[in-house]
Write a protein that holds these residues in place. Structure first.
Motif, PDB file in Angstrom:
ATOM      1  N   LEU A 143       0.832  -1.203   0.000  1.00 50.02           N
ATOM      2  CA  LEU A 143       0.000   0.000   0.000  1.00 50.02           C
ATOM      3  C   LEU A 143       0.867   1.254   0.000  1.00 50.02           C
ATOM      4  O   LEU A 143       0.632   2.209  -0.755  1.00 50.02           O
TER       5      LEU A 143
ATOM      6  N   SER B  24       1.191   3.586  -3.406  1.00 51.02           N
ATOM      7  CA  SER B  24       0.710   4.964  -3.242  1.00 51.02           C
ATOM      8  C   SER B  24       1.833   5.965  -3.423  1.00 51.02           C
ATOM      9  O   SER B  24       1.640   7.042  -3.989  1.00 51.02           O
TER      10      SER B  24
ATOM     11  N   LEU C 296     -10.506   9.769   2.915  1.00 51.21           N
ATOM     12  CA  LEU C 296     -10.673   8.315   2.776  1.00 51.21           C
ATOM     13  C   LEU C 296     -12.141   7.919   2.929  1.00 51.21           C
ATOM     14  O   LEU C 296     -12.647   7.075   2.191  1.00 51.21           O
TER      15      LEU C 296
ATOM     16  N   SER D 266      -9.373   2.060  -2.802  1.00 52.37           N
ATOM     17  CA  SER D 266      -9.789   3.334  -2.203  1.00 52.37           C
ATOM     18  C   SER D 266      -8.643   3.955  -1.415  1.00 52.37           C
ATOM     19  O   SER D 266      -8.376   5.155  -1.503  1.00 52.37           O
ATOM     20  N   ALA D 267      -7.972   3.102  -0.641  1.00 55.84           N
ATOM     21  CA  ALA D 267      -6.851   3.595   0.157  1.00 55.84           C
ATOM     22  C   ALA D 267      -5.739   4.100  -0.760  1.00 55.84           C
ATOM     23  O   ALA D 267      -5.160   5.161  -0.528  1.00 55.84           O
TER      24      ALA D 267
ATOM     25  N   THR E 250      -0.507   4.950   6.674  1.00 56.56           N
ATOM     26  CA  THR E 250      -1.335   3.885   6.087  1.00 56.56           C
ATOM     27  C   THR E 250      -2.190   3.195   7.152  1.00 56.56           C
ATOM     28  O   THR E 250      -3.148   2.511   6.822  1.00 56.56           O
TER      29      THR E 250
ATOM     30  N   ALA F 234      -5.884   3.419   6.921  1.00 53.39           N
ATOM     31  CA  ALA F 234      -6.656   2.571   6.000  1.00 53.39           C
ATOM     32  C   ALA F 234      -7.501   1.556   6.768  1.00 53.39           C
ATOM     33  O   ALA F 234      -8.495   1.047   6.239  1.00 53.39           O
TER      34      ALA F 234
ATOM     35  N   VAL G  98      -9.483  -1.790   5.263  1.00 53.12           N
ATOM     36  CA  VAL G  98      -8.329  -2.454   4.653  1.00 53.12           C
ATOM     37  C   VAL G  98      -7.654  -3.279   5.750  1.00 53.12           C
ATOM     38  O   VAL G  98      -7.340  -2.770   6.822  1.00 53.12           O
TER      39      VAL G  98
END
Lengths: 222, 249
Positions: A28, A32, A74, A93-94, A163, A166, A171
């Protein structure tokens, strides 16, 4: 509860949490950050283009993203867009949320780095007959990269920690695992400390990596 | 045959008029030295010759290109590039590319702009570095070189593009006095080989020895021009005498 069982809890849940870290938190973060950097470079170039519509779009984007909480962004992406028929699974989405955030914050770092290169470098390139874009690509960006690497490294390390947000959009990353484990074991103190410990491992490894990269880059700088 | 012709060149920065109608001719193979007090507009004049500054008014011919300027004139990108390719520029602050070695600095424009092959560019770059006495420092980065060496790399970088004209903007002003000689020596050699050069400098001995023509710029106009003997020995122009007198002290 006594200490020995804390120790055993810690040991039992280390592997599941660490695995989630490697399997979800790290990808992630990496995805990102890479996408975010591309967006950041494009945004910085748009702001420096001098072309009014591009400048306006870039400024608006940075203004909105920096002026609103990441958590709220988010929620809008994952829970909000659903209402207008846009359903994006949790992980993508994250990625979208973090990419937008990385893009906005780092575009300012990249813009400042490009502006920090002395005017004489542009003039030397242009006097050789280079176009603006050739000068940017061959002369300015390589030097600006060196300037930008330390702050970009810091931003990367912050992202690893961010993160954890998330988890609130379901997530199943490291912190989500910690929450689940805390619920099962009734031992939130140990579980959340353990999560903190694993984040600490990740960020320490990255900091070490960062200072190595910086040392390598320093070689050619006066 | 004139290599450069400037006619009625004006340059305005905001409300400040730096050049107020300059006429100047530089013949092919000549070395023209521009002198004048600081703030007189001599650097701006030089920078107009490769369009680092755009004149606000006037006519500028250099080699194959003639450009007419009016306030708001925009030069097409292709013309701008083609025009600049005819000139090489040597800067007061060297402006070498710090992330490249001396050799890479001299190769860069050849490869990126002239589309020469790497091998061809390398050969040429080594020959140019040899010419300025720095072949053995080809792999050094700018920060590993002295100011005088950096400036000589700057000259090699400009020469490697085979320009019709070399422009020098106070090339020795940032150097320690003991390093000035090497740079001037290289410039002298180029002048003797018939390179067309325009040099803004405070080195009056260089002007006296090397220049075919000395141009005295004052308050944005050419106040007087002529062979060095004329400017340095015969002139009765009060401003020039004042200026030269100040340099002596």
């Amino acid at each position: 509860m006594q200490n020995p069982s804390w120790m055993s809890l810690f040991a039992t849940y280390f592997i599941p949490m660490f695995t989630k870290g490697i399997e979800v938190t790290v990808p992630l973060t990496l995805i990102s950050f890479v996408l975010g950097l591309i967006l950041a470079v494009l945004t910085a170039l748009a702001r420096l283009s001098g072309f009014a519509p591009l400048v306006a779009i870039a400024r608006f984007y940075v203004w909105v993203i920096r002026g609103t909480p990441l958590l709220v962004q988010l929620f809008i992406i994952f829970y909000g867009l659903y209402q207008i028929g846009v359903t994006i699974p949790a992980f993508p989405s994250a990625v979208i949320g973090f990419t937008l955030s990385v893009g906005a914050y780092n575009s300012e770092i990249i813009r400042a780095a490009i502006l920090s290169i002395p005017k004489g470098q542009w003039e030397a390139a242009e006097s050789l007959g280079m176009t603006r874009w050739q000068a940017m690509r061959r002369i300015i960006i390589p030097q600006a990269t060196r300037v930008a690497i330390p702050p970009l490294g810091n931003s990367f390390i912050s992202l690893v920690k961010d993160t954890s947000l998330a988890a609130v959009i379901t997530v199943t990353e490291l912190f989500h695992e910690a929450q689940a484990d805390a619920a099962v074991t009734y031992s939130p103190l140990v579980m959340y400390c353990e999560a903190a410990f694993i984040y600490l491992i990740f960020s320490t490894v990255l900091s070490t990596l960062q200072s190595r990269i910086e040392k390598r880059l320093d070689r050619f700088v006066a | 045959m004139a290599m450069i012709e400037l006619h009625n060149i004006h340059k305005q920065f905001g409300s400040l008029e730096v050049l107020k109608g300059v006429d100047l001719t530089v013949d092919a193979g000549n070395t023209v030295v521009i002198i004048g007090p600081s703030g007189s507009g001599k650097t701006t004049l030089l920078r107009c010759m490769n369009l680092l500054e755009f004149p606000t008014q006037g006519t500028l011919r250099l080699g194959d290109y003639t450009l007419e300027f009016q306030p708001g004139t925009r030069v097409k990108k292709d013309t701008l590039i083609a025009f600049r390719k005819q000139t090489g520029m040597v800067f007061q602050g060297y402006n070498l590319f710090p992330h490249m070695t001396a050799l890479q600095n001299v190769m860069e424009g050849q490869v990126t702009v002239l589309k020469r092959s790497k091998e061809e560019a390398r050969d040429k770059a080594l020959r140019m570095l040899d010419k300025v006495g720095l072949k053995d420092r080809a792999d050094a980065y700018p920060h590993q070189l002295s100011g005088g060496q950096q400036q000589r790399v700057g000259i090699a970088r400009a020469m490697a593009m085979d320009p019709k004209v070399l422009l020098f903007d106070e090339p020795t002003s940032a150097l320690d006095p003991e390093l000035v000689g090497d740079v001037l020596e290289v410039m002298k050699e180029l002048a003797n080989e018939g390179m067309t050069m325009v040099v803004v400098t405070h080195e009056m001995n260089f002007a006296r020895e090397v220049a075919d023509k000395v141009v005295f710029v004052d308050h944005g106009v050419v106040a007087e021009q002529g062979p060095p003997e004329h400017i340095f020995e015969e002139t009765t122009n009060e401003r020039i005498l004042q200026f030269l007198n100040k340099l002596r002290h």
